[in-house]
Design a protein around this motif. Structure first.
Motif, PDB file in Angstrom:
ATOM      1  N   UNK A   1      34.310   0.195  24.580  1.00 32.47           N
ATOM      2  CA  UNK A   1      33.050   0.869  24.895  1.00 32.47           C
ATOM      3  C   UNK A   1      32.344   0.192  26.064  1.00 32.47           C
ATOM      4  N   UNK A   2      32.415  -1.139  26.103  1.00 25.53           N
ATOM      5  CA  UNK A   2      31.771  -1.879  27.197  1.00 25.53           C
ATOM      6  C   UNK A   2      32.429  -1.534  28.532  1.00 25.53           C
ATOM      7  N   UNK A   3      33.749  -1.413  28.529  1.00 21.59           N
ATOM      8  CA  UNK A   3      34.454  -1.028  29.758  1.00 21.59           C
ATOM      9  C   UNK A   3      34.069   0.401  30.142  1.00 21.59           C
ATOM     10  N   UNK A   4      33.882   1.243  29.146  1.00 23.51           N
ATOM     11  CA  UNK A   4      33.430   2.609  29.411  1.00 23.51           C
ATOM     12  C   UNK A   4      32.059   2.638  30.065  1.00 23.51           C
ATOM     13  N   UNK A   5      31.170   1.749  29.644  1.00 24.40           N
ATOM     14  CA  UNK A   5      29.860   1.660  30.280  1.00 24.40           C
ATOM     15  C   UNK A   5      29.992   1.249  31.743  1.00 24.40           C
ATOM     16  N   UNK A   6      30.907   0.342  32.012  1.00 23.53           N
ATOM     17  CA  UNK A   6      31.153  -0.079  33.397  1.00 23.53           C
ATOM     18  C   UNK A   6      31.689   1.091  34.223  1.00 23.53           C
ATOM     19  N   UNK A   7      32.559   1.873  33.624  1.00 24.84           N
ATOM     20  CA  UNK A   7      33.095   3.053  34.306  1.00 24.84           C
ATOM     21  C   UNK A   7      31.971   4.020  34.676  1.00 24.84           C
ATOM     22  N   UNK A   8      31.040   4.247  33.756  1.00 21.40           N
ATOM     23  CA  UNK A   8      29.906   5.125  34.031  1.00 21.40           C
ATOM     24  C   UNK A   8      29.043   4.579  35.159  1.00 21.40           C
ATOM     25  N   UNK A   9      28.886   3.269  35.187  1.00 17.54           N
ATOM     26  CA  UNK A   9      28.086   2.646  36.239  1.00 17.54           C
ATOM     27  C   UNK A   9      28.681   2.935  37.613  1.00 17.54           C
ATOM     28  N   UNK A  10      29.999   2.880  37.718  1.00 13.34           N
ATOM     29  CA  UNK A  10      30.659   3.174  38.992  1.00 13.34           C
ATOM     30  C   UNK A  10      30.377   4.618  39.413  1.00 13.34           C
ATOM     31  N   UNK A  11      30.596   5.546  38.501  1.00 14.15           N
ATOM     32  CA  UNK A  11      30.402   6.958  38.816  1.00 14.15           C
ATOM     33  C   UNK A  11      28.961   7.237  39.229  1.00 14.15           C
ATOM     34  N   UNK A  12      28.015   6.696  38.473  1.00 13.47           N
ATOM     35  CA  UNK A  12      26.608   6.944  38.773  1.00 13.47           C
ATOM     36  C   UNK A  12      26.215   6.373  40.119  1.00 13.47           C
ATOM     37  N   UNK A  13      26.700   5.168  40.422  1.00 13.25           N
ATOM     38  CA  UNK A  13      26.329   4.524  41.678  1.00 13.25           C
ATOM     39  C   UNK A  13      26.865   5.301  42.874  1.00 13.25           C
ATOM     40  N   UNK A  14      28.124   5.704  42.805  1.00 10.88           N
ATOM     41  CA  UNK A  14      28.711   6.465  43.906  1.00 10.88           C
ATOM     42  C   UNK A  14      27.916   7.743  44.155  1.00 10.88           C
ATOM     43  N   UNK A  15      27.624   8.481  43.096  1.00 12.60           N
ATOM     44  CA  UNK A  15      26.942   9.766  43.266  1.00 12.60           C
ATOM     45  C   UNK A  15      25.469   9.615  43.609  1.00 12.60           C
ATOM     46  N   UNK A  16      24.825   8.548  43.148  1.00 11.51           N
ATOM     47  CA  UNK A  16      23.446   8.288  43.565  1.00 11.51           C
ATOM     48  C   UNK A  16      23.365   8.025  45.065  1.00 11.51           C
ATOM     49  N   UNK A  17      24.324   7.285  45.586  1.00 12.77           N
ATOM     50  CA  UNK A  17      24.311   6.983  47.015  1.00 12.77           C
ATOM     51  C   UNK A  17      24.656   8.210  47.855  1.00 12.77           C
ATOM     52  N   UNK A  18      25.466   9.110  47.324  1.00 14.41           N
ATOM     53  CA  UNK A  18      25.704  10.381  48.004  1.00 14.41           C
ATOM     54  C   UNK A  18      24.413  11.191  48.066  1.00 14.41           C
ATOM     55  N   UNK A  19      23.669  11.207  46.957  1.00 10.15           N
ATOM     56  CA  UNK A  19      22.388  11.916  46.922  1.00 10.15           C
ATOM     57  C   UNK A  19      21.423  11.366  47.967  1.00 10.15           C
ATOM     58  N   UNK A  20      21.351  10.057  48.076  1.00 15.17           N
ATOM     59  CA  UNK A  20      20.478   9.433  49.085  1.00 15.17           C
ATOM     60  C   UNK A  20      20.906   9.818  50.498  1.00 15.17           C
ATOM     61  N   UNK A  21      22.210   9.868  50.723  1.00 14.18           N
ATOM     62  CA  UNK A  21      22.716  10.228  52.039  1.00 14.18           C
ATOM     63  C   UNK A  21      22.375  11.671  52.375  1.00 14.18           C
TER      64      UNK A  21
END
Length: 344
Positions: free
Chosen positions: A176-196
């Motif tokens: 589950x902890x690794x799954x949380x890390x996976x979500x963090x990657x996805x969210x960060x990538x897409x948040x930065x796309x939104x900012x761009x």
């Protein structure tokens, strides 16, 4: 001057081609940071199960003696190994992914603006400042929580009481902890796309943003699809095609809406709409309604939620062909989508 693209092709560009390109960047980072760790935990779960049966006779048997101690030690070692260095792996992969996503999003923004406006896009777009401190803290906390929770379960008194469930539960806490890390990657990538994309709107003097969702997006994201707000403003929170998920007291939102969400805003200028043609926001909204009518969705979303969303759509006046509406009405009566829910 650039060549304008008709709304249907423009929709395909932003909804499919561009989102898919960012998805590939996200998936590469997830694979680099987590794939081997997930596999290590899954292998440990399989080994623990087979070794338990071998030592004690069945999965429901009680564990005793030195074999039990050995199984606990092995599970704890696997958990600790899978979580060791997680923070560094994620931030390393994410640093590369965010840089690639921002570069790609800038090119995508230019292609979109030119296709929408028929004019050359601005050449100078301010790249968002990349700060991964929140992501680092999130992954650090996930790893710490996983290690703590695994250790709490992988103790002899607990495993004697729970049996094999205790061993597997401890390993799954690490997963589950690794799954949380996976979500963090996805969210960060897409948040930065939104900012761009917001920076793209500013550079091209577009005063508005329109919400773009994937064809198999959730019932919440599909409700926002095609909605327009002033650049930088939030969309009204708590919206959903599923009445059970509507929250009128929710705060304003911007994409991504939830973990693993790939929705994005794109710049919009009403002057880009062509007389006599469906505008891009209208095309996005219509496609979202079609997705609700057809039930396009991921397996993780419940059929009950999609049927409620379908009922809500049909209670109004959907902007859809008669044949699509009639098929949707038959699906609603049966309580299931006859042609399945996968996007063809």
């Amino acid at each position: 001057m650039a060549d304008p693209i008709n709304p249907e092709e423009l929709l395909k560009l932003v909804q499919e081609k561009q989102i898919t390109a960012i998805q590939r960047i996200e998936e590469r980072a997830v694979k680099a940071a987590t794939e081997k760790r997930f596999k290590a935990i899954d292998d440990a779960i399989g080994s623990a199960t087979s070794n338990w049966v071998k030592a004690f006779g069945s999965m429901s048997a009680e564990g005793t003696g030195s074999p039990l101690d050995g199984l606990i030690r092995s599970a704890l070692a696997a958990s600790n190994s899978a979580l060791k260095g997680l923070e560094g792996s994620v931030i390393g992969a994410l640093s590369e992914a965010v840089g690639a996503a921002v570069t790609t999003a800038r090119a995508q923004g230019a292609a979109y603006v030119e296709g929408a406006s028929g004019k050359s896009a601005a050449t100078k777009v301010a790249a968002p400042a990349v700060d991964l401190s929140e992501e680092r803290a999130a992954v650090k906390a996930a790893a710490a929580d996983g290690a703590k929770e695994s250790k709490a379960l992988l103790r002899r008194p607990v495993v004697e009481r729970l049996g094999l469930r205790g061993i597997l539960g401890g390993l799954r806490r690490a997963r589950n902890a690794i799954g949380r890390a996976k979500s963090t990657i996805a969210n960060s990538v897409n948040n930065n796309v939104t900012k761009t994309m917001r920076a793209t709107a500013t550079a091209n003097k577009a005063e508005f943003e329109v919400w773009v969702a994937e064809r198999d997006a959730c019932v919440n994201c599909l409700k926002y699809a095609g909605q327009i707000v002033k650049k930088g403003q939030d969309w009204t929170g708590g919206q959903s095609w599923d009445p059970n998920q509507v929250d009128k007291n929710a705060p304003g939102v911007r994409p991504p809406l939830h973990p693993h969400c790939r929705c994005r805003p794109v710049p919009w200028n009403p002057a880009w709409a062509k007389p006599g043609e469906v505008s891009l926001p209208e095309a996005i909204s219509r496609e979202a309604q079609r997705s609700v009518a057809r039930g396009f969705s991921l397996a993780s979303e419940s059929n009950a939620s999609r049927i409620r969303a379908l009922k809500e759509l049909l209670s109004g006046s959907p902007d859809l062909p008669k044949t699509v509406v009639e098929r949707a009405q038959r699906d609603l009566r049966k309580g299931e989508f006859a042609r399945g829910r996968a996007v063809p």
